[in-house]
Write a protein that holds these residues in place. Structure first.
Motif, PDB file in Angstrom:
ATOM      1  N   GLU A   6     -16.453  -9.419   0.337  1.00 24.42           N
ATOM      2  CA  GLU A   6     -17.121  -9.063   1.835  1.00 24.42           C
ATOM      3  C   GLU A   6     -16.928  -7.426   2.857  1.00 24.42           C
ATOM      4  O   GLU A   6     -17.247  -6.959   2.927  1.00 24.42           O
ATOM      5  N   TYR A   7     -15.102  -8.258   3.017  1.00 25.27           N
ATOM      6  CA  TYR A   7     -14.525  -6.943   3.650  1.00 25.27           C
ATOM      7  C   TYR A   7     -14.568  -5.435   2.460  1.00 25.27           C
ATOM      8  O   TYR A   7     -14.695  -4.953   2.648  1.00 25.27           O
ATOM      9  N   MET A  19      -7.015   2.576  -2.802  1.00 25.82           N
ATOM     10  CA  MET A  19      -6.004   0.854  -2.617  1.00 25.82           C
ATOM     11  C   MET A  19      -4.329   1.519  -3.006  1.00 25.82           C
ATOM     12  O   MET A  19      -4.172   2.942  -4.023  1.00 25.82           O
ATOM     13  N   THR A  20      -3.528   0.068  -2.315  1.00 28.30           N
ATOM     14  CA  THR A  20      -2.165   0.884  -2.775  1.00 28.30           C
ATOM     15  C   THR A  20      -1.363   0.275  -4.003  1.00 28.30           C
ATOM     16  O   THR A  20      -1.610  -1.707  -3.665  1.00 28.30           O
ATOM     17  N   GLY A  43      -4.475   4.675   6.509  1.00 31.00           N
ATOM     18  CA  GLY A  43      -5.711   4.510   5.838  1.00 31.00           C
ATOM     19  C   GLY A  43      -6.310   3.552   4.294  1.00 31.00           C
ATOM     20  O   GLY A  43      -7.217   3.281   4.564  1.00 31.00           O
ATOM     21  N   SER A  44      -4.792   3.409   3.748  1.00 22.01           N
ATOM     22  CA  SER A  44      -5.299   2.436   2.415  1.00 22.01           C
ATOM     23  C   SER A  44      -6.309   1.573   2.685  1.00 22.01           C
ATOM     24  O   SER A  44      -5.912   0.532   3.896  1.00 22.01           O
ATOM     25  N   SER A  45      -6.665   1.035   2.180  1.00 24.97           N
ATOM     26  CA  SER A  45      -7.697  -0.601   2.509  1.00 24.97           C
ATOM     27  C   SER A  45      -7.541  -1.461   2.178  1.00 24.97           C
ATOM     28  O   SER A  45      -8.136  -2.665   2.335  1.00 24.97           O
ATOM     29  N   ALA A  46      -6.549  -1.501   1.088  1.00 24.64           N
ATOM     30  CA  ALA A  46      -6.024  -3.291   0.744  1.00 24.64           C
ATOM     31  C   ALA A  46      -5.243  -2.803   0.029  1.00 24.64           C
ATOM     32  O   ALA A  46      -4.069  -1.316  -1.205  1.00 24.64           O
ATOM     33  N   ILE A  47      -3.842  -4.184  -0.420  1.00 26.64           N
ATOM     34  CA  ILE A  47      -2.709  -3.809  -1.268  1.00 26.64           C
ATOM     35  C   ILE A  47      -3.322  -4.118  -2.583  1.00 26.64           C
ATOM     36  O   ILE A  47      -3.083  -5.616  -2.311  1.00 26.64           O
ATOM     37  N   MET A  48      -2.888  -4.130  -3.837  1.00 24.07           N
ATOM     38  CA  MET A  48      -3.162  -4.645  -5.410  1.00 24.07           C
ATOM     39  C   MET A  48      -1.815  -4.754  -5.662  1.00 24.07           C
ATOM     40  O   MET A  48      -0.618  -4.524  -5.584  1.00 24.07           O
TER      41      MET A  48
END
Ligand code: 1GP
Length: 249
Positions: A6-7, A19-20, A43-48
């Protein structure tokens, strides 16, 4: 719909995201937390979290905990095998390597991990993973028949198959450390036929690379090597700036 999915859907409403990718095998949990914090600032949106060589569940857990303590961003496991699963992360890309010759990579590993994922309550986000030449290590380990760089029709076919199978996301992967990213011609062709979000990764090292892929229609850019090599330096800042510019800030 799960919380992380959802995010991501909400973030994607305002434009492309980044994404990082952090490989817990190549960086200590502390270093991973520092990279995650700096990436979040940009401003990266998620950490993988993942890599293409075996990562122990303990290392994955420690790294996920350290990253989560450092940033508000969701942590998403980018699995190499069922051993990558840990409840310490927020979600897992529940992915099938669509152009693998190995039934293990297409579906058997997923079946092996499904009940465990349910038991620990990890959010699965289904993803069709398509390796494009050169494919690098993941192409070898994954026994892929990489999509040739001059065959956009084959890339479109796999991507659309993923959508028709009900997957949430498609990921075009040139392979970590690839000398060049996925060609813009392939990204453009896939975006023309696809209605679900398109992730592109592998070999993105500069703002110019980011510009070409975003112009072609990539909605999510993933980078790993650029921060492994130079930390959060000018290249990473330039890539994130391109993404932010298209989000209108
Ligand atoms: C690898 O697509 C990711 O799975 C990131 O690739 O390490 O080349 O940035 P790089």
């Amino acid at each position: 719909m799960g919380r992380v999915r959802e995010y991501l859907r909400d973030r994607l409403r305002d434009g492309p995201i980044h994404m990082t990718l952090i490989d817990p095998d190549k960086s200590t949990p502390d270093a991973a937390a520092r990279v995650a914090a700096a990436a979040a600032q940009l401003g990266s949106s998620a950490i993988m979290l993942g890599g293409s060589t075996g990562i122990s569940p303990a290392r994955m857990t420690e790294t996920a905990r350290a990253v989560k303590a450092a940033v508000q961003l969701p942590t998403i496991i980018f699995p190499e095998s069922p051993a990558s699963v840990t409840p310490a992360a927020d979600a897992i890309y529940y992915m099938s390597l669509l152009n693998s010759r190995s039934v293990d990579r297409v579906i058997r590993m997923q079946a092996r991990s499904a009940l465990g994922i349910r038991r620990i309550g990890l959010e699965p986000i289904s993803l069709g993973y398509i390796v494009v030449a050169p494919g690098m290590r993941v192409g070898e380990v994954g026994e892929a028949d990489p999509v040739p760089r001059d065959d956009p029709t084959l890339a479109q076919s796999y991507a659309l198959a993923a959508e028709y199978l009900g997957m949430d996301l498609v990921y075009l992967e040139a392979g970590s450390g690839a000398p060049e990213p996925v060609p813009a011609t392939i990204v453009r062709a896939v975006r023309e036929v696809l209605s679900i979000p398109l992730i592109v990764g592998g070999g993105i090292r500069s703002a110019a690379d980011a510009t070409a892929l975003l112009d072609a229609g990539a909605q999510v850019l993933v980078t790993g090597t650029v921060t492994e090599e130079e930390g959060i330096g000018p290249a990473m800042a330039g890539i994130l700036e391109e993404v932010r510019r298209r989000r209108g800030r």
